[in-house]
Design an enzyme around this catalytic site. Structure first.
Site, PDB file in Angstrom:
ATOM      1  N   ILE A   1       0.860  -1.181   0.000  1.00  0.00           N
ATOM      2  CA  ILE A   1       0.000   0.000   0.000  1.00  0.00           C
ATOM      3  C   ILE A   1       0.899   1.235   0.000  1.00  0.00           C
ATOM      4  CG2 ILE A   1      -1.789   1.257   1.253  1.00  0.00           C
ATOM      5  CD1 ILE A   1      -2.574  -1.417   2.545  1.00  0.00           C
ATOM      6  N   HIS A   2       0.669   2.136  -0.911  1.00  0.00           N
ATOM      7  CA  HIS A   2       1.529   3.313  -1.065  1.00  0.00           C
ATOM      8  C   HIS A   2       0.751   4.591  -0.774  1.00  0.00           C
ATOM      9  CE1 HIS A   2       4.902   5.609  -2.606  1.00  0.00           C
ATOM     10  NE2 HIS A   2       4.062   6.321  -3.359  1.00  0.00           N
TER      11      HIS A   2
END
Length: 592
Positions: A566-567
């Site tokens: 997840i960025h």
């Protein structure tokens, strides 16, 4: 006592190829892991002889009555497994983990002398901490008649607390809340950089203590309610074993009674050690820290354990002049590269360290301060906190008189939580070889109840148990330290690592870049199977703990790399690792 080897039994007829395969697997387990497995091979001359012999196993093992083919496989003389394919599946699951073989079956020895007698209770739990409460409630839900004894002996400074044990009252819960309070103070500085018009006017110690105490009292009350709802008899009394089935109970007014139980569980946890020097009684411990009615002021923390560093960290965060006195190394037993990073982060936040020294004498000054004499100097402090380890709280329980085996530090020696006295069990911090962690005690308590009064046979799987240190920068790990991995794997060890900066640290001007770090340890000889994960960063505990599941299931470094993270998050850094330590290249990350 060492845990017994797991016995793997295989029976079949000589020319059966499936029997030969299964027999070879069982024998290989014993050859590869002689301390963990024992192979028993029952070889019959032909099919007819096997068919004639088979009823002996069918009658003895639950679930084996429908088994007709060669081979038949069973575990620990009591657990029917199946045939050749079942043994192969079982072996693959146990060998696929990076954390070593999983426990299979826990055998509880029968209490032949106490069987058939009448007792006041089926189970008497001595100790109302996390493990004791978990076991008592689970056993009662399974139909057992349960009583729980809990009595808090005051600390040398006079501190006492309610039902719930160390974690709830003077351990994990207040510690994490104090840690969060310190982090909230740091957040005020960050908030200004993000446009918030806030000022930091100092910290109100008494407000924090009162708020935390109120919450803990609600937990104490909640536990009493739970015990009543689960039909567990709660006795606020101090217990001492009289014999294998009897406990003398004394209440706070000195009134005595003796109660009996078919089984007795010792779950008394531990208490902090005092300083072993003249004037050592002037120091407080973690049993007292969260009950101080006035701010601690200038504080000396003696010790280098996680308790010492966590307390020093939040005291520094509140603005108190805090010094840690370290005899040798920080966080003994933890990965030393990560331990040094924790210490370095604490120093940058303002905590002072005195290395290579111990207190030699403490004395009270005329001004009311505590003067500490140590190896290379002396200084005056408002508070001295001893955080030099813990002892099992088994003294005075009467265990030796009953014949329960204890180690030199007073911890119970058990096999699958059962002592050498069949009616006496132990769980949690007072048991030899058990990690001193609240979740471990809770799992052990529930598991013991399910094995004694339910249908469970497997012991608690204590491989790959994550743990965290809530200091200025959180440190969390699961699996092997780099030192242990190097000793175990030698040249087959590779370490992938990176230093990075959380996105939320890029705007405040008081945050240093690349102070956070993570590394993954892999076994090159086993397809780069992950054997350890370590991270120093904000919220490290929230990130790393889930990887314990993946490691138990045999996660490789390729599996970790294949995960799309997840960025932008701190957690994705583990998925982006690429640089091995062996390359000698800089592991500092640039860009997002």
């Amino acid at each position: 006592m060492a845990a017994p080897r797991v016995k793997v039994s295989v029976a079949g007829w000589t020319k059966c190829p499936f029997f030969q395969t299964a027999a070879n697997v069982a024998a290989s387990l014993e050859h590869l892991f002689p301390g963990d497995y024992e192979a028993e091979i029952v070889e019959l001359p032909d099919r007819d002889a096997f068919v004639k012999w088979l009823p002996k196993v069918q009658e003895r093992l639950d679930g084996a009555r429908e088994h007709t083919s060669s081979p038949v496989v069973w575990i620990a003389d009591s657990q029917y497994l199946g045939g050749c394919s079942d043994l192969l599946d079982w072996s693959r699951k146990r060998m696929s983990s990076s954390c070593g073989p999983a426990p299979v079956v826990a055998v509880t020895q029968p209490d032949t002398e106490g069987a058939g007698k009448e007792y006041d209770y089926d189970l008497l739990v001595v100790g109302g901490g996390s493990g004791g409460l978990a076991c008592a409630k689970a056993a009662s839900e399974l139909g057992a008649n349960v009583a729980l004894l809990d009595f808090v002996k005051p600390s040398p400074q006079g501190s006492t607390w309610g039902l719930g044990g160390t974690c709830v009252n003077v351990g994990c819960i207040p510690k994490k809340l104090f840690h969060h309070a310190a982090m909230a103070g740091e957040g005020i500085h960050d908030a200004q950089a993000f446009g918030w018009k806030v000022t930091k006017e100092g910290h109100d110690w008494n407000k924090l203590v009162d708020s935390v105490r109120d919450y803990i009292r609600s937990l104490n009350f909640g536990y009493k309610v739970q015990l009543r709802e689960k039909k567990v008899k709660y006795l606020n009394k101090l217990g001492t074993l009289v014999d294998e089935h009897s406990v003398k109970c004394v209440d706070k007014k000195g009134r005595e009674e003796t109660i009996t139980a078919e089984r007795i569980l010792v779950a008394v946890g531990g208490r902090p050690k005092q300083l072993d020097c003249p004037g050592g009684e002037l120091a407080i411990t973690s049993d007292d820290m969260f009950f101080l009615d006035s701010p601690p002021g200038k504080t000396l923390v003696v010790g280098a354990s996680y308790v010492a560093l966590e307390c020093a960290s939040f005291l520094t965060g509140f603005g108190y002049d805090t010094t840690v006195m370290v005899r040798s190394i920080l966080l003994r037993g933890f990965d030393q590269q990560m331990a040094e990073m924790v210490g370095s982060a604490m120093e940058k936040l303002g905590t002072k360290f005195i290395h290579g020294s111990v207190p030699r004498k403490l004395e009270k000054t005329e001004s009311g301060k505590i003067r500490v004499f140590f190896d290379n100097g002396e200084d005056d402090f408002d508070t001295v906190l001893a955080a030099v380890g813990r002892d099992a709280d088994t003294s005075g329980l009467g265990l030796e008189a009953v014949g329960v085996e204890l180690n030199r530090s007073g911890k119970l020696r058990t096999t699958h939580m059962q002592t050498n006295i069949p009616s006496v069990f132990g769980i949690g911090d007072c048991v030899e070889g058990v990690p001193e962690l609240t979740p471990v005690a809770i799992h052990l308590g529930r598991n013991l109840a399910e094995r004694l009064y339910g249908k469970a046979t497997n012991p608690v799987d204590m491989r790959c148990v994550p743990t965290a240190v809530f200091a200025g920068l959180e440190y969390c790990c699961v699996g092997l330290s780099e030192e242990d991995a190097k000793e175990e794997l030698g040249d087959n060890l590779e370490v992938y690592h990176t230093a990075f900066t959380p996105l939320q640290w890029t705007v405040p001007d008081n945050r240093e870049y690349n102070q956070c770090y993570c590394k993954v340890l892999v076994d090159k000889s086993r397809n780069e199977r992950v054997v350890g994960i370590h991270q120093v960063s904000p919220e490290a505990g929230e990130i790393v703990q889930a990887y314990g599941v993946a490691m138990k299931l045999g996660m490789t470094f390729a599996d970790l790399k294949a995960l799309v993270g997840i960025h932008p998050t701190i957690g994705e850094e583990l998925c982006l690792l690429a640089e091995p330590k062996s390359s000698g290249k800089d592991a500092v990350k640039s860009g997002c």
